[in-house]
Design an enzyme around this catalytic site. Structure first.
Site, mmCIF file in Angstrom:
data_model
loop_
_atom_site.group_PDB
_atom_site.id
_atom_site.type_symbol
_atom_site.label_atom_id
_atom_site.label_comp_id
_atom_site.label_asym_id
_atom_site.label_seq_id
_atom_site.Cartn_x
_atom_site.Cartn_y
_atom_site.Cartn_z
ATOM 1 N N PRO A 11 -15.147 1.929 12.535
ATOM 2 C CA PRO A 11 -15.613 2.735 11.410
ATOM 3 C C PRO A 11 -15.685 1.977 10.092
ATOM 4 O O PRO A 11 -14.797 1.194 9.765
ATOM 5 C CB PRO A 11 -14.578 3.860 11.322
ATOM 6 C CG PRO A 11 -13.384 3.347 12.030
ATOM 7 C CD PRO A 11 -13.908 2.454 13.115
ATOM 8 N N ASN A 12 -16.750 2.258 9.388
ATOM 9 C CA ASN A 12 -17.011 1.738 8.031
ATOM 10 C C ASN A 12 -17.407 0.265 7.991
ATOM 11 O O ASN A 12 -17.776 -0.252 6.941
ATOM 12 C CB ASN A 12 -15.819 1.997 7.093
ATOM 13 C CG ASN A 12 -15.545 3.478 6.947
ATOM 14 O OD1 ASN A 12 -16.435 4.218 6.535
ATOM 15 N ND2 ASN A 12 -14.358 3.929 7.313
ATOM 16 N N ARG A 19 -18.703 -2.395 0.860
ATOM 17 C CA ARG A 19 -17.247 -2.191 0.703
ATOM 18 C C ARG A 19 -16.695 -3.269 -0.238
ATOM 19 O O ARG A 19 -17.310 -4.332 -0.387
ATOM 20 C CB ARG A 19 -16.556 -2.258 2.069
ATOM 21 C CG ARG A 19 -16.973 -1.132 2.999
ATOM 22 C CD ARG A 19 -16.213 -1.192 4.307
ATOM 23 N NE ARG A 19 -14.896 -0.599 4.197
ATOM 24 C CZ ARG A 19 -14.014 -0.561 5.208
ATOM 25 N NH1 ARG A 19 -14.313 -1.114 6.371
ATOM 26 N NH2 ARG A 19 -12.842 0.004 5.050
ATOM 27 N N TYR A 24 -13.194 -7.490 1.599
ATOM 28 C CA TYR A 24 -13.935 -7.647 2.856
ATOM 29 C C TYR A 24 -15.024 -8.717 2.828
ATOM 30 O O TYR A 24 -15.686 -8.937 3.836
ATOM 31 C CB TYR A 24 -14.561 -6.296 3.247
ATOM 32 C CG TYR A 24 -13.528 -5.226 3.525
ATOM 33 C CD1 TYR A 24 -12.677 -5.326 4.624
ATOM 34 C CD2 TYR A 24 -13.377 -4.114 2.687
ATOM 35 C CE1 TYR A 24 -11.717 -4.355 4.887
ATOM 36 C CE2 TYR A 24 -12.419 -3.139 2.945
ATOM 37 C CZ TYR A 24 -11.596 -3.271 4.040
ATOM 38 O OH TYR A 24 -10.645 -2.316 4.301
ATOM 39 N N ASN A 75 -12.702 -5.242 16.092
ATOM 40 C CA ASN A 75 -12.173 -4.807 14.797
ATOM 41 C C ASN A 75 -12.278 -3.294 14.805
ATOM 42 O O ASN A 75 -13.371 -2.741 14.616
ATOM 43 C CB ASN A 75 -12.951 -5.415 13.631
ATOM 44 C CG ASN A 75 -12.338 -5.035 12.290
ATOM 45 O OD1 ASN A 75 -11.525 -4.124 12.208
ATOM 46 N ND2 ASN A 75 -12.747 -5.732 11.231
ATOM 47 N N ALA A 78 -9.950 1.399 10.623
ATOM 48 C CA ALA A 78 -8.768 2.237 10.380
ATOM 49 C C ALA A 78 -8.202 2.852 11.665
ATOM 50 O O ALA A 78 -7.026 3.222 11.712
ATOM 51 C CB ALA A 78 -9.103 3.326 9.373
ATOM 52 N N HIS A 81 -4.791 1.789 13.146
ATOM 53 C CA HIS A 81 -3.485 2.225 12.676
ATOM 54 C C HIS A 81 -2.987 3.507 13.339
ATOM 55 O O HIS A 81 -1.837 3.863 13.190
ATOM 56 C CB HIS A 81 -3.522 2.392 11.148
ATOM 57 C CG HIS A 81 -4.151 1.217 10.459
ATOM 58 N ND1 HIS A 81 -3.654 -0.068 10.597
ATOM 59 C CD2 HIS A 81 -5.262 1.101 9.668
ATOM 60 C CE1 HIS A 81 -4.426 -0.898 9.897
ATOM 61 N NE2 HIS A 81 -5.411 -0.220 9.337
ATOM 62 N N ASP A 88 -5.261 3.222 24.652
ATOM 63 C CA ASP A 88 -5.282 3.494 26.096
ATOM 64 C C ASP A 88 -6.535 2.905 26.746
ATOM 65 O O ASP A 88 -6.488 2.417 27.872
ATOM 66 C CB ASP A 88 -5.223 5.002 26.367
ATOM 67 C CG ASP A 88 -3.826 5.579 26.133
ATOM 68 O OD1 ASP A 88 -2.873 4.803 25.947
ATOM 69 O OD2 ASP A 88 -3.703 6.826 26.126
ATOM 70 N N GLU A 99 -7.854 -8.791 18.699
ATOM 71 C CA GLU A 99 -7.837 -7.837 17.581
ATOM 72 C C GLU A 99 -8.101 -8.622 16.298
ATOM 73 O O GLU A 99 -7.342 -9.521 15.951
ATOM 74 C CB GLU A 99 -6.471 -7.149 17.509
ATOM 75 C CG GLU A 99 -6.343 -6.221 16.311
ATOM 76 C CD GLU A 99 -4.924 -5.660 16.127
ATOM 77 O OE1 GLU A 99 -4.032 -5.950 16.948
ATOM 78 O OE2 GLU A 99 -4.729 -4.958 15.114
ATOM 79 N N HIS A 101 -9.131 -8.513 12.077
ATOM 80 C CA HIS A 101 -9.303 -7.802 10.801
ATOM 81 C C HIS A 101 -9.722 -8.804 9.747
ATOM 82 O O HIS A 101 -9.153 -9.901 9.677
ATOM 83 C CB HIS A 101 -8.003 -7.120 10.367
ATOM 84 C CG HIS A 101 -7.484 -6.174 11.389
ATOM 85 N ND1 HIS A 101 -8.023 -4.926 11.583
ATOM 86 C CD2 HIS A 101 -6.509 -6.320 12.329
ATOM 87 C CE1 HIS A 101 -7.396 -4.333 12.583
ATOM 88 N NE2 HIS A 101 -6.475 -5.161 13.055
ATOM 89 N N SER A 103 -9.331 -8.435 6.487
ATOM 90 C CA SER A 103 -8.261 -8.512 5.488
ATOM 91 C C SER A 103 -6.919 -8.687 6.182
ATOM 92 O O SER A 103 -6.802 -8.479 7.403
ATOM 93 C CB SER A 103 -8.255 -7.220 4.656
ATOM 94 O OG SER A 103 -7.924 -6.108 5.488
ATOM 95 N N ARG A 108 -1.289 -5.283 2.772
ATOM 96 C CA ARG A 108 -1.964 -4.195 2.053
ATOM 97 C C ARG A 108 -1.084 -2.934 2.063
ATOM 98 O O ARG A 108 0.127 -3.040 2.166
ATOM 99 C CB ARG A 108 -3.345 -3.964 2.686
ATOM 100 C CG ARG A 108 -4.247 -5.212 2.552
ATOM 101 C CD ARG A 108 -5.629 -4.962 3.113
ATOM 102 N NE ARG A 108 -6.304 -3.889 2.401
ATOM 103 C CZ ARG A 108 -7.381 -3.246 2.856
ATOM 104 N NH1 ARG A 108 -7.909 -3.591 4.031
ATOM 105 N NH2 ARG A 108 -7.943 -2.280 2.162
ATOM 106 N N ARG A 112 -1.287 0.437 6.644
ATOM 107 C CA ARG A 112 -2.078 -0.549 7.391
ATOM 108 C C ARG A 112 -1.200 -1.577 8.116
ATOM 109 O O ARG A 112 -1.693 -2.400 8.879
ATOM 110 C CB ARG A 112 -3.026 -1.304 6.452
ATOM 111 C CG ARG A 112 -4.086 -0.439 5.836
ATOM 112 C CD ARG A 112 -5.077 -1.264 5.028
ATOM 113 N NE ARG A 112 -5.706 -0.458 4.003
ATOM 114 C CZ ARG A 112 -6.807 0.282 4.190
ATOM 115 N NH1 ARG A 112 -7.411 0.301 5.359
ATOM 116 N NH2 ARG A 112 -7.313 0.993 3.199
HETATM 117 C C1 DQA Z 1 -9.947 -3.680 8.602
HETATM 118 C C2 DQA Z 1 -8.594 -3.226 8.003
HETATM 119 C C3 DQA Z 1 -8.396 -1.750 8.180
HETATM 120 O O1 DQA Z 1 -7.145 -1.353 7.626
HETATM 121 C C4 DQA Z 1 -9.494 -0.978 7.470
HETATM 122 O O2 DQA Z 1 -9.330 0.401 7.670
HETATM 123 C C5 DQA Z 1 -10.848 -1.431 7.870
HETATM 124 C C6 DQA Z 1 -11.101 -2.850 8.044
HETATM 125 C C7 DQA Z 1 -10.257 -5.149 8.268
HETATM 126 O O3 DQA Z 1 -11.167 -5.687 8.882
HETATM 127 O O4 DQA Z 1 -9.611 -5.737 7.397
HETATM 128 O O5 DQA Z 1 -11.780 -0.633 7.964
HETATM 129 O O6 DQA Z 1 -9.891 -3.546 10.001
#
Ligand code: DQA
Length: 146
Positions: A11-12, A19, A24, A75, A78, A81, A88, A99, A101, A103, A108, A112
């Site tokens: 997401p996002n 962003r 990011y 990635n 959110a 978390h 699963d 995994e 990220h 950031s 943070r 997170r």
């Molecule tokens: C993220 C870190 C997450 O906490 C955040 O919600 C994101 C991006 C990152 O790539 O740093 O959407 O996964």
């Protein structure tokens, strides 16, 4: 013969470039996907890319990887978390999952700091920006793909 890697962004992450760039970076998701596809090619992998804001669609995509791809770069945004459902799904497909990220989630907000997917993933890379995806590709190739 080419191996296959699935790159999944949650997401996002479709809004990268919009962003906060100090967190990011300035690249768009399309820039990052192209970078991973190109590096994958040089390492002998076909990289398939998927992004969704929906938890169920991400789970369906992870399931679609079962016995079909060699590894996943994820990635989960959110969902990292708190999504036990994504956790699963990762456990179910029995594939090495990196995994990633952009950031450093450990530096943070407190919410997170926890990743509920960390211990079903092969490893976690965070805080290296877009380079983290490339590091994940190399580490999967060198240490997790036979
Ligand atoms: C993220 C870190 C997450 O906490 C955040 O919600 C994101 C991006 C990152 O790539 O740093 O959407 O996964």
């Amino acid at each position: 013969m080419y191996g296959k890697i699935m790159l999944i962004n949650g997401p996002n992450l479709n809004m990268l470039g919009v962003r906060p760039p100090e967190i990011y970076g300035t690249d768009t998701l399309a820039d990052i996907e192209k970078m991973v596809i190109d590096e994958g090619k040089t390492l002998g992998f076909e990289v398939e890319c998927f992004q969704s804001n929906s938890e169920g669609a991400l789970i369906d995509c992870i399931h679609s990887c079962f016995k079909r791809v060699d590894a996943i770069i994820l990635n989960a945004g959110a969902y990292t978390h708190y999504s036990y459902a994504i956790r699963d799904a990762i456990e179910t497909v029995m594939l090495p999952v990196a995994e990633v990220h952009l950031s450093d989630i450990h530096k943070r907000e407190e919410f997170r700091h926890t990743s509920v997917i960390e211990d079903v993933c092969a490893f976690q890379i965070c805080g290296h920006g877009k380079a983290g995806y490339i590091e994940a590709l190399h580490k999967l190739k060198d240490e997790f793909i036979k």
